[in-house]
Design an enzyme around this catalytic site. Structure first.
Site, PDB file in Angstrom:
ATOM      1  N   LEU A  74       0.607  -1.314   0.296  1.00 30.00           N
ATOM      2  CA  LEU A  74      -0.170   0.218  -0.039  1.00 30.00           C
ATOM      3  C   LEU A  74       0.566   1.365  -0.046  1.00 30.00           C
ATOM      4  O   LEU A  74       0.356   2.380  -0.790  1.00 30.00           O
ATOM      5  CB  LEU A  74      -1.120   0.514   1.609  1.00 30.00           C
ATOM      6  N   CYS A  75       1.954   1.022   0.642  1.00 29.95           N
ATOM      7  CA  CYS A  75       2.538   2.762   0.699  1.00 29.95           C
ATOM      8  C   CYS A  75       3.459   2.682  -0.911  1.00 29.95           C
ATOM      9  O   CYS A  75       3.848   4.137  -0.978  1.00 29.95           O
ATOM     10  CB  CYS A  75       3.880   2.046   1.668  1.00 29.95           C
ATOM     11  N   THR A  76       3.768   2.218  -1.222  1.00 28.48           N
ATOM     12  CA  THR A  76       4.529   1.961  -2.834  1.00 28.48           C
ATOM     13  C   THR A  76       2.884   3.231  -3.229  1.00 28.48           C
ATOM     14  O   THR A  76       3.179   4.616  -4.333  1.00 28.48           O
ATOM     15  CB  THR A  76       4.942   0.835  -3.287  1.00 28.48           C
ATOM     16  N   CYS A 125       1.521   2.473   7.229  1.00 31.00           N
ATOM     17  CA  CYS A 125       2.585   1.170   6.059  1.00 31.00           C
ATOM     18  C   CYS A 125       3.483   0.668   7.277  1.00 31.00           C
ATOM     19  O   CYS A 125       4.655   1.563   7.786  1.00 31.00           O
ATOM     20  CB  CYS A 125       3.310   2.008   5.225  1.00 31.00           C
TER      21      CYS A 125
END
Lengths: 455, 213
Positions: free
Chosen positions: A216-218, B196
């Site tokens: 998700l952070c990408t 994250c």
């Protein structure tokens, strides 16, 4: 323009079946031990065999055509989808004017128009909507599906009919064979599943590679590809803007919104390649389908179905893989069963008195030589009868402990029950999930006597 | 393989006695595996679990975390778990129902925990996920953020981050976003933070933070 459907007159009946009759009426060296060649074998198959085709998409269209041309006359087809314009390139039973209509209904109609004497019953619904008994009327179930979930469901239904005798041997009358086809671009597989004999779908499910998922952070911070931009719009941006409104991949407005958001993001990060069709592909996890792969895999499946009912040749044993990407490669691998499989395995037979309570049953599992299971939690047909943990569930299920199992299992003479707990394996206690066949002493005899007297 | 003459006999028999037993619900292999996972849950004392649909629906449940150390001490954060029949082939869908100021959870409740997405493996289980969620609160990670602003504050000014977390948990505003008191009830409308965090699966050697390759 003349429709291709109207062009050629159908072949006359004897001519259409000439080759099939040769296959079914002559003996051979490679036939199955039960093969009984006969000029009426095709008629027998046509009259007495009912086949279910699950899925009326790329594979399903091919399968219905192939089975109808292989002498099967009683077919059913089940599919929950309607026809989309993007199906028309390979789902050859459909025409542009069919867009929006149920796939199962149109496919059934088209094949019946072309192959006389074939009856195809369409079912426009989800596979879970049908009663389990619906699936029991078929001698063979042929799968043309695109998901692991649907295969797993049909597999568990078909294996659910399987009964074992006291020696843990499958009872032949309860065996429901499946032929499973699958394609992904240039690659495909065809496998024969004979519950109790060859591995079922669940025995080897761990062989599937995991789905590719982006962190998700990408997506949120460092998108590098067009797919990252599309997944950002789909997984993060949609919820941010449409508070609570669920995303529907079949709604073109929704898809259009994802596409335009993905495009904006791609421009922001200087990424190229976001298109509407890529958006559909990423969001719906679509892999381009190749018509010839479907044709090859379907042909292999229809042939296996014919071999299963006639014995005219030995079945593939048991997993055929096809790869047409570089050259052509076909290989057959013999997969092995998981003898402890929760779905197709025999499970452990436990005999109970009708008065035995759930807590006595749990105690029995501790002492049973094949199980030696302590701290068992017990579940049956979606009802959690007892849970050791967590505390909240233990409290909710504790009252069941003093109730007789016969009552908890609703008075059936036999039942399949699953238990989780610490069981002994090679001298070590390991956490285990086991299938049990519970039989109540004296109950089956009584109910048999009842039916004799009343009839 | 299939004996056609037997089938002929069977058809007649079926017609004669069509007394099917009571229909039993089909339990998916995923449900059974989940049954085992739940029966073996070994919850840390920070975590409580509840089943809003009763004892027979294990596929939808909630876990509430009350961190006993770190920035989030004193808060209470509820996560919803949605488990598909394809479990454990597919990871459960986990969302944070409580609006939280956290570098790795967005204001929609999306959680960035590697084992929930790209590093999920069928050998992992509900215990592993709950362990991972607890770790998010004891060690928020500023390197792979979902809430970019919160991550920047954590990296550049941990004391301010501490104050912001306290402000959010006591029902105040941080960067013009309002947070519910105590980390408390359900998430209201409006956007949430994305989180994250990278957790190495316990079966592998510690190998965290492989997000930016």
């Amino acid at each position: 323009m003349a429709s291709p459907d109207a062009a050629a007159p159908p072949p006359t009946e004897p001519e259409r079946w000439r080759d099939l009759d040769m296959l079914l009426s002559r003996p051979g060296n490679l036939v199955h031990s039960t093969f009984d060649p006969s000029p009426v074998l095709r008629d027998l198959i046509g009259s007495y065999v009912e086949v279910l085709v699950v899925g009326a998409g790329g594979l399903g269209c091919e399968l219905l055509k192939d089975l109808a041309l292989s002498g099967f006359k009683n077919l059913h087809v089940i599919d929950m989808d309607t026809i989309d314009v993007s199906n028309l390139n390979r789902q050859f039973l459909f025409r542009i004017q069919d867009v929006g209509k149920p796939k199962a209904e149109v496919a059934a109609k088209r094949v019946m128009e072309r192959v006389s004497g074939v009856n195809i019953v369409p079912h426009f619904c989800r596979i879970e909507d049908k009663e389990l008994e619906f699936y029991n009327q078929f001698q063979i179930i042929v799968l043309g599906l695109d998901s692991i979930e649907a295969r797993s469901y049909i597999n568990s239904v078909a294996c659910g009919f399987l009964e074992y005798d006291a020696d843990d041997k499958p009872v032949q009358e309860t065996v429901k064979p499946m032929v499973d086809g699958g394609t992904e671009g240039f690659k495909g597989h065809a496998r024969v599943i004979i519950p109790g004999t060859t591995p079922c779908f669940e025995c080897n499910i761990w062989l599937f590679p995991p789905q590719v998922k982006f962190p998700l952070c990408t997506l949120a911070e460092t998108p590098r590809t067009a797919a990252h931009c599309i997944e950002y719009a789909h997984l993060i941006k949609w919820d941010e803007v449409h508070s609570g409104k669920p995303f529907d991949a079949d709604d073109t407005e929704h898809m259009q919104w994802i596409y335009s958001e993905a495009l904006k993001r791609a421009e922001l990060f200087g990424i190229s390649g976001v298109t509407y069709s890529l958006t559909q592909g990423v969001v719906k996890n679509i892999i381009p389908a190749i018509a010839s792969t479907n044709a090859i895999i379907s042909a292999a499946c229809a042939l296996e179905a014919l071999k299963l009912v006639s014995g005219c040749s030995k079945s593939v044993s048991n997993y055929l893989t096809y790869n047409g990407l570089v050259g052509t490669h076909i290989k057959v691998t013999e997969f092995v069963r998981d003898t402890d499989c929760l779905v197709c395995g025999p499970g452990t037979l436990i005999e109970l008195d009708t008065t035995s309570t759930l807590s006595e049953f749990i105690k029995m599992l501790e002492e049973h030589p094949k199980l030696l299971m302590s701290k068992a939690s017990v579940t049956h047909g979606g009802n959690n009868l007892y849970m050791q943990s967590p505390e909240v569930l233990e409290q909710m299920t504790r009252p069941n402990l003093s109730i007789p199992m016969f009552e908890l299992l609703k008075g059936t003479p036999f039942a399949t029950v699953h238990v989780s707990g610490m069981a002994e394996s090679n001298g070590k206690k390991v956490s285990s999930l086991r299938k049990l066949r519970v039989a109540f002493k004296g109950v089956e005899e009584a109910s048999k006597m009842d039916t004799t007297e009343s009839s | 393989m299939i004996n056609l003459f037997k089938i002929k006999g069977q058809k007649k028999e079926e017609a004669a006695n069509s007394n099917g037993g009571p229909p039993v619900k089909k339990q998916s292999p995923g449900e059974l595996r989940l049954h085992k996972d739940i029966a073996e849950l070994n919850l840390p004392k920070t975590t409580k679990i509840s089943f809003p649909n009763g004892k027979d629906d294990l596929m939808n449940f909630e876990a509430t975390l009350r961190p006993d150390e770190g920035y989030y001490l004193g808060g209470s954060f509820t996560f919803t778990f949605q488990v598909s029949p394809a479990y454990p082939h597919e990871a459960p869908k986990v969302k944070c129902k409580t609006k939280v100021y956290h570098p790795n959870i967005d204001l929609e409740g999306n959680v960035c925990l590697n084992i929930l997405r790209e590093d999920w493996k069928p050998v992992l289980n509900i215990n592993t996920i709950i362990y991972g969620l607890n770790l998010l609160f004891s060690q928020p990670n500023d390197e792979d953020p979902l809430n970019h602003e919160a991550a920047a504050v954590l990296r550049d000014n941990p004391q301010k981050f501490q104050r912001n977390v306290q402000m959010a948990m006591s029902g105040g505003y941080v960067d013009n976003t309002h947070f519910p008191r105590g980390g408390g009830g359900g998430g209201g409308g409006g956007p949430c933070y994305v989180l994250c965090f990278w957790l190495a699966p316990p079966t592998l050697a510690p190998n965290a933070n492989h997000c930016t390759i």
